[in-house]
Scaffold this active site. Structure first.
Site, PDB file in Angstrom:
ATOM      1  CB  SER A 310      10.689  62.435  26.640  1.00 30.51           C
ATOM      2  OG  SER A 310      10.652  61.105  26.726  1.00 30.51           O
ATOM      3  CE  LYS A 335      15.921  63.711  26.268  1.00 30.21           C
ATOM      4  NZ  LYS A 335      15.685  62.372  25.838  1.00 30.21           N
ATOM      5  CD  GLN A 339      19.566  62.103  24.955  1.00 30.84           C
ATOM      6  OE1 GLN A 339      18.670  61.729  25.697  1.00 30.84           O
ATOM      7  NE2 GLN A 339      19.360  62.876  23.898  1.00 30.84           N
TER       8      GLN A 339
END
Lengths: 418, 441
Positions: A310, A335, A339
């Site tokens: 991420s 990632k 979400q």
């Protein structure tokens, strides 16, 4: 005249053959597959080809509920079905959370936990204490570096996964946790009572690698105070006259995009960090600030591994795409999405990927998994591949016990003049 | 190691089955929630169903499913159009949740191969593979010299947890690549190419080493060695379902497989292809039965002939129950031959023949071995328990499951274990099998 008849008869026989061949193929087609398919599908219950998705789900749900060998709980089966439906997308972050899992997830992300102020590592007897924060409650209770935690609240944790041990130690602010602790090599254990408190986790640590005169800067995650901690560490290293810099993002699970952007603003001005693609609406862009740029007079290597995710991938990916650093290590997690959690009336939740990130130059790095959860594609590919050798004891951050760091040092040495 | 942790966690669907994992681990979830400014959190009342009230009325399951699909389609970042794929995923999830190695979901290519195998048409290396669980380990008491504490340790917890099964050869085509390499029914797979196939044995060894270290039976170096071996294997491990696909699917290519038989290891390099089980039995005078349509005629002819009957039930695992019953009724008299038991609260149902052969043939021999299972094994047990047939060959597989076989529109499918056959009381509990008849190759 004879010839004419002949040609006609030939023509007729050709036609007859043709017709016969045509019909023969049909006759054969009817016969052979029929007995084949009867055998093949003997006893097989075939769902109608025109059934809708919902009908397919419902009829099989009922079949399993009614006929399975096991006693099946209605809700469990339903949740398993919906879970499987969402899992079929191959997106590991789009999941269905039945009520109990939904609650656990909610607790976790709201960060309603407070710790004891220590960093733990794995140990066969439980967990080894790697660091104790001096102003934390664990230190106050007597926990020290090198201790081994063998029990939490009276229950042995030998053989338990580190993450689970940490989960047991974390809890609500003000509550206490009882740790059974031993000094390695002794047999006696002591019980420490630690009161959980809000911990400001230092997310950046640094040191100079004396032998190579290189700076080593570790970023554990991208939290709110990370940018300030990063700047401070950088200044200290530069004051020591480093000739190159290793930024270690291994096992960095990510965090705030904002922080990554702020830190990237030290490297590039007014450049795109990520492009976010939503389901509906135009793409949104996140860019670095102007006026925050720092002059880096030495080469930089960023270390990544399969647990860098991420924001860490965004940070590393941007530095790579803008030619500001070389990536060393192994493929990162993958990632690259955001979400959203949709709570449902029955207390379950659906966590769904609603947006994707795209890095400036790389193709989409989002991870794809197969049904077993094994990674098929995704992640950031390092410029130079370096596995972590585990045949000997590993000590992250120490060149003689960290093969990936050694590779990074090698890269920097080849880039520095002498 | 994260991926493999995930594999353990999601081993609930071993592609074709539902076996939960040892030791448990949590999926590290890296997520940023609510960072997209244009979206906001909202509670979905499952529109149109409960409106704005919370009530105890449960939502019909079909509607629940449809609402979840609708939610997913409207919110997911990518376009979703394949409803059948979603439904197949749902079915897979449900079958997997049963945690039963005899209830397996299969993707389209696996299911197609499964149906072909039923008919004796094999691809891959010429074997069929089923899952088998290791027998459970009884928990042991902690040693007195142990470092104090553990009321329950990892080995004990693992012993109680459901297991990761082994991949075992359940059928073998004579003359196939595997057969030529000396593979036998009952062999299990340890490695494929350079991938270790996950199974419980090495995990138990690892947990035992942990236990021994805690109990000071071994030192750290010895423990670290086992731990290292475990880690190396896990990094490139294959879950059983993926491993199975590599061996039984595909008609071209070469595969390196390491098979185990007890302590023996056998390394093989095998060429994949297509293989067919001969419809005739290799044993002269025997009639091969797989309990697919047409077998009733074979049995009828054998009974009518008046000669001693020899039925070959080997390489038969997934026959059809109704065909089996018809065959049984041609040989055996009406009556109750056993019970169909389940894990449910209901009492077992009798396995009954309503009509049968009042004058069963005098001499019936059934050729069985490890490749005999499912309705074929049930057939054998039923006849044997009444003294109507003798069993010749080797121990049967032990698979006495009744199954439903279901195919979905997208070509995927599953087997559903619906009950297990138990021999009627008064019948023998152990199958008495005499030595094999001579064979032609």
């Amino acid at each position: 005249m004879a010839r004419g008849l002949k040609s006609v008869s030939i023509g007729l026989s050709v036609a007859a053959c043709f017709a016969f061949g045509f019909f023969w193929r049909d006759v054969r087609a009817i016969q052979a597959p029929s007995s084949q398919s009867v055998k093949r599908l003997a006893g097989v219950r075939v769902t109608g080809p025109n059934a809708s998705g919902e009908q397919i789900f419902r009829s099989n749900y009922q079949r399993i509920l009614a006929n399975a060998y096991q006693a099946v709980k209605v809700d469990d089966l339903k949740f398993a079905g919906v879970g499987g439906m969402m899992a079929s997308l191959g997106d590991p972050h789009t999941v269905f959370l039945p009520p109990r899992a939904a609650q656990a997830f909610s607790d976790d992300t709201r960060a309603n936990f407070f710790g004891v102020g220590a960093r733990l590592g794995p140990d066969p007897l439980g967990a080894k204490v790697a660091t104790v924060f001096e102003d934390g409650p664990a230190f106050a209770a007597g926990l020290r570096e090198g201790n081994i935690i063998t029990g939490v609240n009276g229950k042995s944790v030998g053989g338990t996964e580190l993450e689970q041990i940490i989960d047991q130690i974390k809890g609500k602010e003000g509550t206490t946790v009882r740790l059974t602790v031993i000094q390695p090599g002794t047999k006696k254990s002591v019980e420490l009572l630690v009161r959980r408190a809000r911990i400001t986790v230092p997310t950046v640590s640094h040191k100079v690698l004396k032998e190579s005169k290189l700076g080593y800067l570790r970023v554990d995650q991208f939290s709110e105070p990370t940018t300030v901690q990063f700047d401070r560490a950088l200044n200290r290293l530069e004051a020591d006259g480093i000739r190159g810099l290793v930024i270690d993002l291994r096992s960095n699970p990510g965090g705030l995009l904002e922080t990554a952007k702020d830190m990237l603003s030290r490297f590039v001005e007014n450049k795109m960090v990520v492009k976010m693609k939503l389901r509906n609406g135009p793409d949104q862009e996140e860019r670095t600030d102007s006026g925050q740029i720092h002059e880096f007079r030495y080469p930089i290597v960023v270390l990544i591994d399969e647990n860098s995710a991420s924001a860490a991938e965004i940070f590393a990916g941007c530095l790579h795409d803008y030619g500001k650093a070389t990536l060393v290590g192994v493929r990162s997690y993958g990632k690259a999405s955001v979400q959203q959690v949709f709570p449902l009336v029955d207390n379950s939740s659906a966590k769904i990927t609603v947006a994707k990130y795209y890095l400036p130059a790389s193709a989409f790095i989002g991870r794809k998994v197969d049904e077993d959860g094994v990674m098929i594609s995704g992640g950031l590919e390092p410029d130079l591949k370096a596995e972590l050798e585990t045949t000997k004891e590993v000590r992250i951050g120490e060149p003689e016990a960290d093969s990936q760091l050694r590779k990074a040092i090698e890269v920097l040495k080849s880039k520095t003049a002498g | 190691m994260n991926d493999v942790k995930k594999s353990w966690r999601t081993a609930l669907a071993i592609g074709a089955g539902g076996i939960a994992i040892i030791g448990g681990s949590w999926i590290r979830d890296y997520s940023e929630v609510g960072q997209v400014p244009s979206l906001s959190q909202r509670v979905l009342p499952l529109d149109g169903l409960l409106a704005s009230r919370k009530s105890d009325v449960s939502i019909p399951v079909g509607d629940y499913y449809a609402e979840m699909v609708r939610l997913l389609k409207s919110e997911y970042v990518d376009n979703i159009s394949d409803d059948r794929k979603l439904a197949a995923g749902a079915v897979k999830g449900m079958v997997g949740s049963l945690g039963d190695i005899r209830s397996l979901s299969m993707d389209p290519s696996e299911f197609r191969a499964f149906l072909n195998t039923r008919q004796g048409e094999f691809e891959g290396v010429g074997v069929d593979l089923t899952y088998e669980l290791l027998p459970k380990v009884a928990p042991r008491k902690t040693d007195p010299g142990a470092i104090e504490g553990p009321p329950e340790d990892a080995t004990e917890a693992a012993a109680r947890a459901p297991s990761v099964p082994r991949l075992v050869v359940s059928a073998l085509v004579p003359g196939s690549a595997a057969a030529k390499a000396g593979v036998q029914p009952g062999d299990w797979i340890e490695q494929i190419d350079s991938h270790w196939v996950v199974e419980e044995g090495i995990v138990r060894k690892m947990l035992q080493a942990q236990r021994d270290f805690t109990n000071r039976k071994i030192n750290y170096e010895q423990y670290a060695k086992v731990q290292g071996e475990f880690r190396t294997r896990m990094v490139r491990a294959l879950m059983p379902a993926r491993a199975r696909d590599r061996v039984v699917l595909g008609k071209t290519g070469t595969l390196k497989v390491i098979w185990r038989r007890g302590k023996d290891r056998r390394e093989t390099t095998l060429q994949k292809g297509t293989w067919k089980l001969p419809s005739e039995s290799p044993t002269p005078g025997a009639t091969r039965l797989t309990f697919l349509p047409g077998d009733e005629d074979k049995v009828l002819n054998a009974v009518k002939s008046g000669k001693p009957i020899v039925l070959d039930l080997r390489n038969s695992m997934f026959g059809d129950e109704s065909v089996m019953r018809s065959c049984l009724a041609l040989i055996a008299p009406a009556g109750i031959y056993g019970q169909i038991s389940t894990d449910r609260k209901e009492a077992a149902v009798a396995f009954k023949l309503a009509k049968g052969n009042a004058n069963p043939p005098k001499s019936v021999k059934l050729l069985v071995d490890r490749t005999t299972g499912g309705v074929a094994e049930i057939f054998a047990l039923a006849l044997n328990s009444r003294g109507i047939a003798k069993l010749v060959g080797g121990q049967t597989s032990g698979d006495r499951a009744f199954r439903e076989i279901v195919q979905l529109p997208d070509g995927s499918g599953y087997t559903l274990h619906t009950g297990t056959f138990k021999v009627g009381s008064g019948g023998p509990t152990k199958v008495a099998v005499s030595s094999p008849l001579p064979e032609v190759n």
